[in-house]
Design an enzyme around this catalytic site. Sequence first.
Site, mmCIF file in Angstrom:
data_model
loop_
_atom_site.group_PDB
_atom_site.id
_atom_site.type_symbol
_atom_site.label_atom_id
_atom_site.label_comp_id
_atom_site.label_asym_id
_atom_site.label_seq_id
_atom_site.Cartn_x
_atom_site.Cartn_y
_atom_site.Cartn_z
ATOM 1 N N GLU A 30 0.828 -1.224 0.000
ATOM 2 C CA GLU A 30 0.000 0.000 0.000
ATOM 3 C C GLU A 30 0.854 1.263 0.000
ATOM 4 O O GLU A 30 2.065 1.222 0.242
ATOM 5 C CB GLU A 30 -0.956 0.012 1.200
ATOM 6 C CG GLU A 30 -0.234 0.072 2.539
ATOM 7 C CD GLU A 30 -1.019 0.821 3.606
ATOM 8 O OE1 GLU A 30 -1.548 1.909 3.315
ATOM 9 O OE2 GLU A 30 -1.073 0.320 4.739
ATOM 10 N N LYS A 165 -3.349 -1.409 15.658
ATOM 11 C CA LYS A 165 -2.733 -0.560 16.686
ATOM 12 C C LYS A 165 -3.610 -0.428 17.914
ATOM 13 O O LYS A 165 -4.822 -0.384 17.805
ATOM 14 C CB LYS A 165 -2.511 0.849 16.120
ATOM 15 C CG LYS A 165 -1.252 0.995 15.334
ATOM 16 C CD LYS A 165 -1.188 2.338 14.667
ATOM 17 C CE LYS A 165 -2.330 2.529 13.697
ATOM 18 N NZ LYS A 165 -2.360 1.608 12.591
HETATM 19 N N1 PSU Z 1 -1.786 1.866 10.249
HETATM 20 C C1 PSU Z 1 -0.482 2.226 10.239
HETATM 21 N N2 PSU Z 1 -0.023 3.038 9.274
HETATM 22 C C2 PSU Z 1 -0.843 3.500 8.315
HETATM 23 C C3 PSU Z 1 -2.214 3.088 8.314
HETATM 24 C C4 PSU Z 1 -2.646 2.286 9.304
HETATM 25 O O1 PSU Z 1 0.263 1.837 11.089
HETATM 26 O O2 PSU Z 1 -0.375 4.246 7.459
HETATM 27 C C5 PSU Z 1 -3.098 3.537 7.224
HETATM 28 C C6 PSU Z 1 -3.487 2.350 6.343
HETATM 29 O O3 PSU Z 1 -3.428 2.762 5.003
HETATM 30 C C7 PSU Z 1 -4.916 2.086 6.746
HETATM 31 C C8 PSU Z 1 -5.396 3.468 7.065
HETATM 32 O O4 PSU Z 1 -5.670 1.489 5.720
HETATM 33 O O5 PSU Z 1 -4.308 4.062 7.744
HETATM 34 C C9 PSU Z 1 -6.629 3.445 7.929
HETATM 35 O O6 PSU Z 1 -7.143 4.728 7.975
HETATM 36 P P1 PSU Z 1 -8.591 4.968 8.608
HETATM 37 O O7 PSU Z 1 -8.434 4.639 10.053
HETATM 38 O O8 PSU Z 1 -8.850 6.413 8.340
HETATM 39 O O9 PSU Z 1 -9.513 4.049 7.871
#
Ligand code: PSU
Length: 310
Positions: A30, A165
Site C-alpha cells: 500500500e 494498533k
Molecule cells: N496503520 C499504520 N499506518 C498507516 C495506516 C494504518 O500503522 O499508514 C493507514 C493504512 O493505510 C490504513 C489506514 O488502511 O491508515 C486506515 O485509515 P482509517 O483509520 O482512516 O480508515
Amino acid sequence: MNPSAADAWLVRSAAVAAAQAEGRAVVALESTIIAHGMPYPQNVRTAREVEDIVRRLGAEPATIAVMGGRIRIGLTRDELDLLGAEGHAARKVSRRDLPAALSSGALGATTVAATMICAALAGIEVFVTGGIGGVHRGAAQSFDISADLQELARTSVAVVCAGAKSILDIGLTLEYLETHGVPVLACGQDDFAAFYSRESGFRADCRIDDAVEQARFIRTKWALGLAGGVLVSAPAPEHAAIPREEIAADIDAALADAKSRGITGKAVTPFLLARLNALTGGRSLAANIALVKHNAEVGARLAQALVSMR
Ligand code: PSU
Ligand code: MN
C-alpha cells in the site's frame, strides 16, 4: 466493478506485468503508509527496502497508488520518491475516494481498503501492510470504524499485517471481523498482534505458522465460494517491539491530543501515528519500519505458496 471494464484504469509496471504473465508470485503493497504513515525520507527508504525484501524472496512487489487518473500497479523508484516527498499533500484514498481521485487525476495514496480493491482488480492475491484500520476507541459515539474492515469482509485478498494498533479498540475490531466472517490467522504466536506491541491480550481464531498451510487455508475459503479477505497477523520483531505497558501512556496522550485539537475522519490515524513518533522519540517509527519489513517476508512466502498451489 466488472474486471474488464476496470482494466481501462489499471496500469501495471513492466516488472509486474512480466511476473504475472510468467505465473510468478506478486505481492501488493500500500501507499498510505508511505505518504501518510511515516515521515520523509524514512518512508521512501522503508518502501524501497520492503520491495527489496519481497524480491529477494523470489516474489515481485507491486506498490499501488493512484497517479494521473490511473490505478498504478507497481511504481518506479522516482514515483515512490515522489509519493514519499509529497507526503500529506497526496490524497489519502480509501474505497469512497477512488472515483474522485481517478477522475480528477490527483496523486493518491491508497489505504488498506483501496489497495485491496486495486489488488483484486489486478489479480493479486496477497497484500502486505503494517497495521490495518479498525474500530476506534469510543466508536459507540463517533461511529469511527475504518473502511478497511468492510473491505476485508467483501474483497478476496489475503492481508498480512502486524495486527491493529492499540490506538484502536482491538477487542471490538476482532468482534467486527468475526461478525463479517473474516478469518484471522496468527503467525508466530497465539495472540493477535497489537502493531507496536506483540501481545494484544486477544487470541486470533487460529494459529498457522507455515506458509503452505496458510495457503491451503486461504485456497479452501475461496474454493468454497466464501468471498472476502483473510487476515494474517504477524507480530513485530522482538528487538523493535514496544511492550504494551511501555507505550500505553503515550497512546493515551496522543488520543487526548487528537481530541483536544478536534481531529476527525481520515485525519485521525495519520495524526496519531505522527504524534506517537514524537512522544516516543522515534521508537514507534522504528517499530513500524521493523514490523513492515517482517510482514514483507511473511507475505512473500505466502504468495509463493499460493502460486505453487494454483
Ligand atoms: N496503520 C499504520 N499506518 C498507516 C495506516 C494504518 O500503522 O499508514 C493507514 C493504512 O493505510 C490504513 C489506514 O488502511 O491508515 C486506515 O485509515 P482509517 O483509520 O482512516 O480508515
Ligand atoms: Mn476513520
